[in-house]
Write a protein that holds these residues in place. Structure first.
Motif, PDB file in Angstrom:
ATOM      1  N   LYS A 133     -11.727  -2.933  11.121  1.00  0.00           N
ATOM      2  CA  LYS A 133     -11.504  -3.868  10.014  1.00  0.00           C
ATOM      3  C   LYS A 133     -10.518  -4.942  10.445  1.00  0.00           C
ATOM      4  O   LYS A 133      -9.363  -4.644  10.749  1.00  0.00           O
ATOM      5  CB  LYS A 133     -10.964  -3.110   8.800  1.00  0.00           C
ATOM      6  CG  LYS A 133     -10.721  -3.993   7.595  1.00  0.00           C
ATOM      7  CD  LYS A 133     -10.186  -3.177   6.438  1.00  0.00           C
ATOM      8  CE  LYS A 133      -9.942  -4.060   5.220  1.00  0.00           C
ATOM      9  NZ  LYS A 133      -9.397  -3.298   4.085  1.00  0.00           N
ATOM     10  N   PRO A 134     -10.948  -6.202  10.496  1.00  0.00           N
ATOM     11  CA  PRO A 134     -10.002  -7.277  10.835  1.00  0.00           C
ATOM     12  C   PRO A 134      -8.911  -7.397   9.771  1.00  0.00           C
ATOM     13  O   PRO A 134      -9.130  -7.136   8.583  1.00  0.00           O
ATOM     14  CB  PRO A 134     -10.879  -8.531  10.874  1.00  0.00           C
ATOM     15  CG  PRO A 134     -12.276  -8.026  10.993  1.00  0.00           C
ATOM     16  CD  PRO A 134     -12.306  -6.709  10.317  1.00  0.00           C
ATOM     17  N   LYS A 135      -7.753  -7.825  10.215  1.00  0.00           N
ATOM     18  CA  LYS A 135      -6.618  -7.975   9.301  1.00  0.00           C
ATOM     19  C   LYS A 135      -6.850  -9.187   8.412  1.00  0.00           C
ATOM     20  O   LYS A 135      -7.231 -10.255   8.878  1.00  0.00           O
ATOM     21  CB  LYS A 135      -5.333  -8.141  10.094  1.00  0.00           C
ATOM     22  CG  LYS A 135      -4.057  -8.131   9.248  1.00  0.00           C
ATOM     23  CD  LYS A 135      -2.842  -8.377  10.119  1.00  0.00           C
ATOM     24  CE  LYS A 135      -2.702  -7.291  11.165  1.00  0.00           C
ATOM     25  NZ  LYS A 135      -1.491  -7.492  12.001  1.00  0.00           N
ATOM     26  N   ASN A 136      -6.586  -8.985   7.121  1.00  0.00           N
ATOM     27  CA  ASN A 136      -6.766 -10.051   6.135  1.00  0.00           C
ATOM     28  C   ASN A 136      -5.445 -10.266   5.419  1.00  0.00           C
ATOM     29  O   ASN A 136      -4.807  -9.322   4.960  1.00  0.00           O
ATOM     30  CB  ASN A 136      -7.858  -9.666   5.133  1.00  0.00           C
ATOM     31  CG  ASN A 136      -8.220 -10.815   4.218  1.00  0.00           C
ATOM     32  OD1 ASN A 136      -7.654 -11.899   4.320  1.00  0.00           O
ATOM     33  ND2 ASN A 136      -9.161 -10.575   3.313  1.00  0.00           N
ATOM     34  N   ASP A 137      -5.032 -11.538   5.329  1.00  0.00           N
ATOM     35  CA  ASP A 137      -3.767 -11.834   4.673  1.00  0.00           C
ATOM     36  C   ASP A 137      -3.819 -11.540   3.178  1.00  0.00           C
ATOM     37  O   ASP A 137      -2.819 -11.155   2.578  1.00  0.00           O
ATOM     38  CB  ASP A 137      -3.399 -13.303   4.896  1.00  0.00           C
ATOM     39  CG  ASP A 137      -3.144 -13.597   6.371  1.00  0.00           C
ATOM     40  OD1 ASP A 137      -2.802 -12.649   7.101  1.00  0.00           O
ATOM     41  OD2 ASP A 137      -3.307 -14.763   6.784  1.00  0.00           O
ATOM     42  N   ARG A 138      -4.992 -11.748   2.580  1.00  0.00           N
ATOM     43  CA  ARG A 138      -5.149 -11.484   1.148  1.00  0.00           C
ATOM     44  C   ARG A 138      -5.809 -10.130   0.970  1.00  0.00           C
ATOM     45  O   ARG A 138      -7.022 -10.001   1.025  1.00  0.00           O
ATOM     46  CB  ARG A 138      -5.990 -12.572   0.495  1.00  0.00           C
ATOM     47  CG  ARG A 138      -5.360 -13.964   0.618  1.00  0.00           C
ATOM     48  CD  ARG A 138      -6.254 -15.020  -0.025  1.00  0.00           C
ATOM     49  NE  ARG A 138      -5.667 -16.342   0.094  1.00  0.00           N
ATOM     50  CZ  ARG A 138      -6.256 -17.445  -0.351  1.00  0.00           C
ATOM     51  NH1 ARG A 138      -7.454 -17.368  -0.923  1.00  0.00           N
ATOM     52  NH2 ARG A 138      -5.665 -18.617  -0.212  1.00  0.00           N
ATOM     53  N   ILE A 139      -4.990  -9.123   0.776  1.00  0.00           N
ATOM     54  CA  ILE A 139      -5.484  -7.753   0.678  1.00  0.00           C
ATOM     55  C   ILE A 139      -5.465  -7.329  -0.782  1.00  0.00           C
ATOM     56  O   ILE A 139      -4.431  -7.442  -1.448  1.00  0.00           O
ATOM     57  CB  ILE A 139      -4.613  -6.795   1.516  1.00  0.00           C
ATOM     58  CG1 ILE A 139      -4.538  -7.297   2.961  1.00  0.00           C
ATOM     59  CG2 ILE A 139      -5.152  -5.379   1.455  1.00  0.00           C
ATOM     60  CD1 ILE A 139      -3.564  -6.522   3.801  1.00  0.00           C
TER      61      ILE A 139
END
Length: 661
Positions: free
Chosen positions: A323-329
């Motif tokens: 899972k790529p890191k997402n700033d809006r979690i």
């Protein structure tokens, strides 16, 4: 440009421009079009091809340097040695194909100290294998003998000087010195009686070269390791130089990052308890390191087959790696480990290779997390690589695998389109049954457009209606009627045309008065109009003027458009009022069924109009005429009933009276 060379590898295309030229060979990059078996950074079947000519020298009298290199790669296989693929002779040129590699000197400046540390560990393991297990001396340890694979792993090459320890003599080293790395040659090499410690001295020089631009505090124990190499590996007395295997226990090769790397490399040798503890804490331990270094050096190991089949890793590691890191979690959702840019560069090529693995457990794991990483692929990658693998999965006998594959295919439909995903010709079988338009002002704050639910607190009178609204003469009653609805009317009976239009006018004024309470059944009236009207057109229920009115309306259809506009409103209103009148007389919906309808013929009212009155057939009785018997009738002669007179002679003809009547 690229050109085809006839070789033992079908579909091989070699670039025309060499990436490296040495004294013995030229290094080219190439691609095998019909195979992806050979690992490369892009997973596209890239390989390396070395082309070598014959060389002059006492060491090459039997075989050329590239031929020795090729034979040694074929004979000595190790994970940290360049992998051999194929070799063939074309005219006077020898070709050697290996896994995709590039010279270390080309990328050394872009590597981090941790990457260099792991690379040195690989080279050290390869040298230990050659010395202690194969009994061979490399004799050419240097930066030029090291290659880097597409996933950043250092591999040992330059095996053209490889020979058994018994053959490592002063004369041999003297003949090879002309092409060896000058800095890695001990100045006192010719005077030593022990000639088996050549690789120790060269390895110490290699450590200085690769860490030349690095600070001592960038890698744990780097400073003391450099000192150890100078004091022991480059000792003036070769006998006091330690074996290379002793370096593997030095703290420099046993700090936390290297320990994680080693554990993943030797995962099959670990117990279940060790693996459970290791995978439970690995992500927390790796957070303190540069994520690009982690992705490049450990990405392949974290997504290896052994790691993906481990139960603890499948639960605590793989979901975060995929899972790529997402700033809006969203709240409550865990974040990925790698950023999107790092994920695309280092993890995505691994995933494309994993989709080609025919292992149901690995495929199910990828399918389970497919929605997390599907957006990182380009349209071409999805259509050319991922989609064919998914289409293969729906043909499997495993129902769970097929079900998960179909879910993933649904993820591709919004991206690639249904034509690409399912193929074939498609047709429109379903239509959108929603109303044409709804003003935004009618939607309440709690309504959700996605569910097509519209909530309003306005009365029915205030709601907009898709049908036309007709007003009666007294302006206090509205009747809605859908123009698109047609009533199945009965044909006018023969003789019905004799009815006068005054009946319609009289009946209209009779039923004109209607209370406001009818608005409570406004919806029911609409349903009655659309559903019940065709069934209630029976002479038992509806007044006869309704049928007459329908007949007039049908006849008026063929009239001009101007006449139609004048009478359409009054007659349509009359249709609606007739339906409402019929509804009031119906107590039960079952009465509309023709099987349940009852008619009492004995109570036929006198004023009820009989439509079939003029249809009764008139059967006239035959008129009988009596003809009086005439006494002289027997004397009448007939041309067809002739009775001869006995008094006439036999020879007398018909006479002249033949035409007489």
């Amino acid at each position: 440009m690229m050109g085809n060379d006839s070789s033992q590898l079908s579909g091989l295309e070699i670039e025309e421009k060499a990436i490296e030229i040495t004294d013995f060979w030229c290094h080219y990059q190439a691609t095998i079009n019909d195979s992806c078996r050979y690992f490369s950074l892009k997973g596209d079947g890239s390989v390396s091809v070395f082309k070598g000519e014959a060389a002059v020298g006492p060491l090459w009298s039997i075989s050329t340097p590239l031929e020795k290199f090729s034979n040694n790669l074929l004979k000595y296989r190790h994970p940290c040695i360049v992998r051999y693929i194929s070799a063939w002779q074309q005219r006077s040129t020898l070709h050697l194909a290996t896994e995709y590699v590039q010279p270390l000197s080309h990328i050394l400046q872009s590597l981090t100290p941790l990457q260099i540390c792991i690379g040195l560990n690989n080279i050290l393991r390869a040298l230990v294998f050659l010395q202690e297990q194969a009994g061979m001396s490399h004799n050419n340890v240097s930066v030029s003998a090291i290659y880097v694979t597409g996933d950043g792993q250092w591999k040992l090459g330059g095996l053209q000087y490889l020979c058994p320890f018994v053959d490592v003599t002063a004369a041999y080293l003297r003949h090879a010195r002309i092409h060896r790395y000058d800095k890695a040659v001990d100045p006192n090499e010719d005077s030593y009686e022990i000639t088996t410690k050549v690789d120790q001295y060269a390895f110490a020089v290699l450590v200085d070269d690769v860490f030349k631009d690095c600070k001592d505090d960038e890698v744990p124990h780097l400073k003391e390791f450099k000192k150890y190499c100078r004091d022991y590996l480059q000792h003036q007395n070769p006998a006091k130089r330690p074996n290379l295997s002793e370096l593997l226990i030095h703290n420099f090769f046993n700090h936390e990052f290297i320990s994680i790397y080693k554990f993943l490399n030797f995962l099959p040798l670990k117990s279940e308890e060790e693996k459970c503890q290791f995978f439970s804490n690995i992500l927390e331990n790796l957070k303190c390191y540069d994520e690009e270094t982690v992705a490049k050096q450990l990405g392949g190991l974290l997504l290896s087959r052994l790691t993906m089949l481990d139960q603890t890793a499948r639960k605590d590691v793989i979901p975060f790696i995929l899972k790529p890191k997402n700033d809006r979690i969203p709240n409550g959702e865990a974040s990925g480990f790698f950023s999107l840019s790092v994920f695309k560069e280092h993890i995505k090529p691994r995933l494309m290779q994993l989709f080609g693995v025919r292992d149901s457990q690995i495929r199910m794991l990828l399918l389970r997390h497919f929605s997390k990483f599907v957006h990182v692929f380009s349209h071409e990658e999805l259509s050319q690589h991922i989609l064919p693998e998914l289409l293969l999965g729906i043909k499997d006998v495993d129902d769970s695998l097929v079900s998960a594959t179909l879910i993933c295919l649904s993820e591709l439909v919004p991206i690639l389109g249904a034509d690409t995903v399912i193929g074939g010709k498609r047709s429109k079988f379903f239509s959108d049954g929603r109303p044409n338009s709804k003003p935004k002002s009618l939607l309440s704050a709690t309504s959700q457009a996605t569910d097509n639910v519209y909530v309003t607190t306005k009365s029915l009178r205030d709601l907009p209606c898709s049908e036309e609204i007709y007003e009666t003469d007294d302006r206090n009653e509205l009747i809605s009627f859908d123009k698109s609805i047609t009533l199945n009317e009965r044909p006018s009976p023969v003789g019905g045309e004799s009815l006068d239009d005054d009946i319609i006018v009289t009946e209209l004024h009779t039923n004109k008065e209607e209370s406001e309470d009818d608005w409570s059944d406004w919806e029911n009236n609409r349903q009655l109009t659309t559903k019940v009207a065709p069934a209630i057109l029976d002479e038992d229920v509806i007044p006869k003027h309704f049928v007459r009115m329908k007949s007039i309306e049908e006849n008026s259809t063929s009239a001009s458009n101007s006449s139609m506009k004048v009478i359409s409103e009054s007659r349509t209103t009359l249709l609606q009022k007739a339906a409402i009148e019929a509804k009031k007389n119906i107590l039960d919906i079952s009465e509309l069924d023709i099987k349940n309808q009852k008619y009492d013929f004995s109570k036929k009212s006198s004023d009820e109009f009989d439509f079939f009155a003029d249809m009764t057939p008139v059967i006239e009785k035959p008129t009988i005429v009596n003809i009086a018997q005439n006494s002289d009738s027997q004397n009448l002669s007939s041309k067809l009933n002739f009775v001869p007179d006995e008094s006439i002679e036999e020879n007398e003809a018909w006479g002249e009276d033949w035409n007489d009547e």
